[in-house]
Design an enzyme around this catalytic site. Structure first.
Site, PDB file in Angstrom:
ATOM      1  N   GLY A 229      10.424   1.400  -3.101  1.00  0.00           N
ATOM      2  CA  GLY A 229      10.510   0.736  -1.795  1.00  0.00           C
ATOM      3  C   GLY A 229      11.894   0.136  -1.589  1.00  0.00           C
ATOM      4  N   ARG A 230      12.367  -0.624  -2.596  1.00  0.00           N
ATOM      5  CA  ARG A 230      13.682  -1.276  -2.481  1.00  0.00           C
ATOM      6  C   ARG A 230      14.805  -0.242  -2.369  1.00  0.00           C
ATOM      7  NH1 ARG A 230      12.982  -4.911  -7.504  1.00  0.00           N
ATOM      8  NH2 ARG A 230      11.076  -3.682  -7.611  1.00  0.00           N
TER       9      ARG A 230
ATOM     10  N   ASN B  17      -2.616  -1.492  -5.734  1.00  0.00           N
ATOM     11  CA  ASN B  17      -1.785  -0.860  -4.708  1.00  0.00           C
ATOM     12  C   ASN B  17      -2.541  -0.550  -3.411  1.00  0.00           C
ATOM     13  OD1 ASN B  17       0.377   0.975  -7.041  1.00  0.00           O
ATOM     14  ND2 ASN B  17       0.692  -1.003  -6.044  1.00  0.00           N
ATOM     15  N   TRP B  18      -3.882  -0.616  -3.442  1.00  0.00           N
ATOM     16  CA  TRP B  18      -4.667  -0.411  -2.206  1.00  0.00           C
ATOM     17  C   TRP B  18      -4.362  -1.506  -1.186  1.00  0.00           C
ATOM     18  CZ3 TRP B  18      -6.989   4.160  -2.004  1.00  0.00           C
ATOM     19  CH2 TRP B  18      -7.405   4.762  -3.198  1.00  0.00           C
TER      20      TRP B  18
ATOM     21  N   SER C  20      -1.619   1.655  -8.848  1.00  0.00           N
ATOM     22  CA  SER C  20      -2.449   0.675  -9.558  1.00  0.00           C
ATOM     23  C   SER C  20      -3.684   0.329  -8.734  1.00  0.00           C
ATOM     24  CB  SER C  20      -1.636  -0.589  -9.834  1.00  0.00           C
ATOM     25  OG  SER C  20      -1.504  -1.344  -8.648  1.00  0.00           O
ATOM     26  N   THR C  21      -4.628  -0.330  -9.393  1.00  0.00           N
ATOM     27  CA  THR C  21      -5.841  -0.772  -8.689  1.00  0.00           C
ATOM     28  C   THR C  21      -5.481  -1.781  -7.597  1.00  0.00           C
ATOM     29  OG1 THR C  21      -6.145  -2.318 -10.548  1.00  0.00           O
ATOM     30  CG2 THR C  21      -7.536  -0.369 -10.541  1.00  0.00           C
TER      31      THR C  21
ATOM     32  N   ASP D  40       8.966   1.599 -10.920  1.00  0.00           N
ATOM     33  CA  ASP D  40       9.081   0.599  -9.863  1.00  0.00           C
ATOM     34  C   ASP D  40      10.396   0.754  -9.097  1.00  0.00           C
ATOM     35  OD1 ASP D  40       8.306  -1.569  -8.352  1.00  0.00           O
ATOM     36  OD2 ASP D  40       9.017  -3.060  -9.786  1.00  0.00           O
TER      37      ASP D  40
HETATM   38  C1  FPP Z   1       6.507   1.320  -7.197  1.00  0.00           C
HETATM   39  O1  FPP Z   1       7.588   1.123  -6.313  1.00  0.00           O
HETATM   40  C2  FPP Z   1       6.025   2.676  -7.101  1.00  0.00           C
HETATM   41  C3  FPP Z   1       4.777   3.046  -6.705  1.00  0.00           C
HETATM   42  C4  FPP Z   1       3.726   2.091  -6.322  1.00  0.00           C
HETATM   43  C5  FPP Z   1       4.426   4.456  -6.574  1.00  0.00           C
HETATM   44  C6  FPP Z   1       4.880   5.365  -7.670  1.00  0.00           C
HETATM   45  C7  FPP Z   1       4.717   6.714  -7.177  1.00  0.00           C
HETATM   46  C8  FPP Z   1       5.619   7.704  -7.281  1.00  0.00           C
HETATM   47  C9  FPP Z   1       6.866   7.640  -8.055  1.00  0.00           C
HETATM   48  C10 FPP Z   1       5.360   8.940  -6.539  1.00  0.00           C
HETATM   49  C11 FPP Z   1       4.711  10.089  -7.115  1.00  0.00           C
HETATM   50  C12 FPP Z   1       4.198  10.108  -8.487  1.00  0.00           C
HETATM   51  C13 FPP Z   1       3.670  11.214  -9.019  1.00  0.00           C
HETATM   52  C14 FPP Z   1       3.100  11.177 -10.406  1.00  0.00           C
HETATM   53  C15 FPP Z   1       3.647  12.480  -8.318  1.00  0.00           C
HETATM   54  P1  FPP Z   1       7.458   0.005  -5.207  1.00  0.00           P
HETATM   55  O2  FPP Z   1       7.001   0.653  -3.949  1.00  0.00           O
HETATM   56  O3  FPP Z   1       6.593  -1.102  -5.710  1.00  0.00           O
HETATM   57  O4  FPP Z   1       8.928  -0.463  -5.058  1.00  0.00           O
HETATM   58  P2  FPP Z   1       9.420  -1.911  -4.594  1.00  0.00           P
HETATM   59  O5  FPP Z   1       8.989  -2.868  -5.673  1.00  0.00           O
HETATM   60  O6  FPP Z   1      10.892  -1.747  -4.525  1.00  0.00           O
HETATM   61  O7  FPP Z   1       8.777  -2.179  -3.284  1.00  0.00           O
END
Ligand code: FPP
Length: 239
Positions: free
Chosen positions: A11-12, A56-57, A53-54, A8
């Site tokens: 994004g941040r 994240n769409w 995740s399911t 996680d």
């Molecule tokens: C959560 O951060 C991260 C994800 C939803 C995506 C995870 C994917 C990767 C690390 C990229 C590639 C992976 C592989 C296996 C090649 P967030 O976007 O929810 O962060 P935030 O909470 O700060 O917004």
């Protein structure tokens, strides 16, 4: 030892630096290689990465597309290398809504690496712990309906055997980066007795060194699985 990671904070990480969220995911994708390598050095025999995740769409279409592009790129760039490094790759989740070419690559990589033994790398894409259980329930009901299983035969093991992680040990340790204190639908069944570690650093900042510290901390814990295990000094003392 099986470690699961909720990656996680991409994004941040990006927003804090005035960059688009996708740059955070890109940096996050670059972390994967280091952490897989570190896992092999730290005695981790199965590593599960929660990549999508399911739920994240529900993100903006361009972010979903960007993530899919990153997965595609990761598979293309690491296809040969993962196999040469003796890594067994396994995908968790329901691949049905993914693009056909991505599904094809995933299947090919699983097939190519299926006999590898250094480490099992589970990549969870379109994975949800509840969805895993729903799909397992459907498979079990199918077997009851075709007569190969009776209702009375269903045990906890039956459920485990029909999840995406069938034949794998449950995660010993689940790590979540970026400070949020929740499981977000990750390995709902499998995590019943997992130890948890919440790390303040975001995933792009999660270095092999921090990882090694988290594993060392885990190794200092005593796991009891619901039982009460007497400390060695107490064994034999009168109660
Ligand atoms: C959560 O951060 C991260 C994800 C939803 C995506 C995870 C994917 C990767 C690390 C990229 C590639 C992976 C592989 C296996 C090649 P967030 O976007 O929810 O962060 P935030 O909470 O700060 O917004």
């Amino acid at each position: 030892m099986h470690v699961g990671i909720i990656m996680d904070g991409n994004g941040r990480w990006a927003i804090k630096r005035g960059l688009p969220r996708l740059m955070g995911h890109k940096r996050g994708a670059n972390r994967v290689k280091d952490i897989v390598k570190a896992s092999t050095e730290l005695g981790v025999t199965t590593l599960t990465l929660y990549a999508f995740s399911t739920e994240n769409w529900k993100r903006a279409a361009h972010e979903v597309e960007g993530l899919m592009k990153l997965f595609r790129g990761y598979l293309q760039n690491n296809f040969i290398d993962l196999n040469e490094k003796n890594i067994k790759v396994n995908f968790l989740g329901d691949p049905t809504p993914l693009a056909a070419d991505l599904r094809e690559q995933m299947k090919k990589l699983e097939e190519l690496t299926k006999d590898n033994t250094l480490i099992t790398l589970n990549i969870a894409i379109n994975y949800g712990g509840r969805d895993d259980l729903v799909r397992a329930a459907r498979k079990i009901v199918d077997k009851v309906q075709d007569g190969s299983l009776t209702v009375g035969d269903i045990t906890e093991q039956t459920i485990s055997d029909h999840l995406d992680t069938a034949n794998q040990a449950d995660p010993d340790l689940i790590i979540r980066t970026a400070g949020e204190l929740r499981m977000s639908n990750f390995m709902t069944w499998q995590s019943a007795y997992s130890e948890l570690a919440f790390v303040d650093k975001s995933w792009p900042e999660f270095t092999p060194r921090i990882y090694a510290e988290v594993i060392a901390d885990y190794r200092r814990r005593t796991r009891q699985f619901g039982a009460v295990i007497p400390k060695s000094a107490e064994i034999g003392t009168k109660v």
